[in-house]
Design an enzyme around this catalytic site. Structure first.
Site, PDB file in Angstrom:
ATOM      1  N   ARG A 101       0.863  -1.180   0.000  1.00  0.00           N
ATOM      2  CA  ARG A 101       0.000   0.000   0.000  1.00  0.00           C
ATOM      3  C   ARG A 101       0.895   1.225   0.000  1.00  0.00           C
ATOM      4  O   ARG A 101       1.628   1.480   0.955  1.00  0.00           O
ATOM      5  CB  ARG A 101      -0.907  -0.010   1.242  1.00  0.00           C
ATOM      6  N   SER A 154     -12.568  -3.000   0.461  1.00  0.00           N
ATOM      7  CA  SER A 154     -12.827  -2.494   1.809  1.00  0.00           C
ATOM      8  C   SER A 154     -14.319  -2.218   1.973  1.00  0.00           C
ATOM      9  O   SER A 154     -14.949  -1.667   1.068  1.00  0.00           O
ATOM     10  CB  SER A 154     -12.063  -1.187   2.044  1.00  0.00           C
ATOM     11  N   LYS A 165      -4.019   5.222   8.543  1.00  0.00           N
ATOM     12  CA  LYS A 165      -4.529   5.689   7.254  1.00  0.00           C
ATOM     13  C   LYS A 165      -5.115   7.082   7.412  1.00  0.00           C
ATOM     14  O   LYS A 165      -5.720   7.396   8.433  1.00  0.00           O
ATOM     15  CB  LYS A 165      -5.641   4.752   6.749  1.00  0.00           C
TER      16      LYS A 165
END
Length: 205
Positions: free
Chosen positions: A38, A107, A136
């Protein structure tokens, strides 16, 4: 897709200056069975280089490799699949590009999204954030363990709980019905990455 228990996402800002591949290999040796790259900030060429190195590492250890968002990078390195968010390329379009044999995870933050993902052919879903998380940016409010219970009761595809999960609260997540967990900072930011993963595996057993 192969079944899994412990899912780790890269987060180089938590590595304390350590090398990405070194940290992720420690995680794999500790029992992680899915690695997700990511990287929302690097140039595409740098994301590609990281993906190439992680693909090599995950092949060496026979671990599933997922790329977040960058479908072109995932295809270029022959990753096992991709993970998308609710605001990314829709599932149907992602499937057209990735083909029938690649893993697509998505998600979800509420049961309607989980239902849509299952109906749309997702291979697994992320369920969260369960607790508050600083890993995040632009993250939605915590969905709490109540959402895990809803998913566990209704959704048949694999799901992984994510968001603010730590060694001290993972028991609550499992008690709600989760059997798979995902972490960023708790794993990659640990002083002992391998040992931390081994502790999670022990609890998950």
């Amino acid at each position: 897709m192969k079944d899994f228990k412990l899912y780790a996402i890269t987060g180089e800002e938590f590595h304390q200056g350590r090398d990405l591949i070194e940290v992720m290999e420690e995680a794999i040796l500790g029992g992680v069975d899915i690695i997700q790259l990511r990287d929302k900030k690097s140039k595409k060429i740098d994301v590609l280089k990281k993906a190439q190195a992680l693909r090599e590492l995950t092949k060496k250890h026979d671990v599933t490799f997922i790329v977040n968002d960058h479908i072109d990078v995932a295809l270029a390195v022959d990753a096992d699949g991709i993970h998308v968010g609710q605001d990314d390329l829709p599932l149907a379009e992602a499937r057209k590009v990735m083909g029938p044999d690649k893993i697509i995870g998505i998600s979800t933050h509420k049961i309607e999204e989980a239902r849509a993902a299952e109906a749309g052919g997702a291979d697994y879903i992320g369920v969260g954030p369960i607790f508050e998380t600083k890993s995040k940016e632009d993250v939605v409010d915590p969905v709490t363990t109540q959402y895990i219970q809803q998913v566990a009761n209704e959704i048949t595809i694999p799901f992984v709980a994510i968001g603010g999960i730590k060694l001290h609260n993972v028991d609550q997540v499992l008690a709600a019905g989760a059997t798979r967990v995902c972490m960023i900072s708790e794993i990659v930011g640990a002083d002992d990455v391998k040992g931390t993963c081994e502790k999670f595996i022990e609890i998950l057993k």
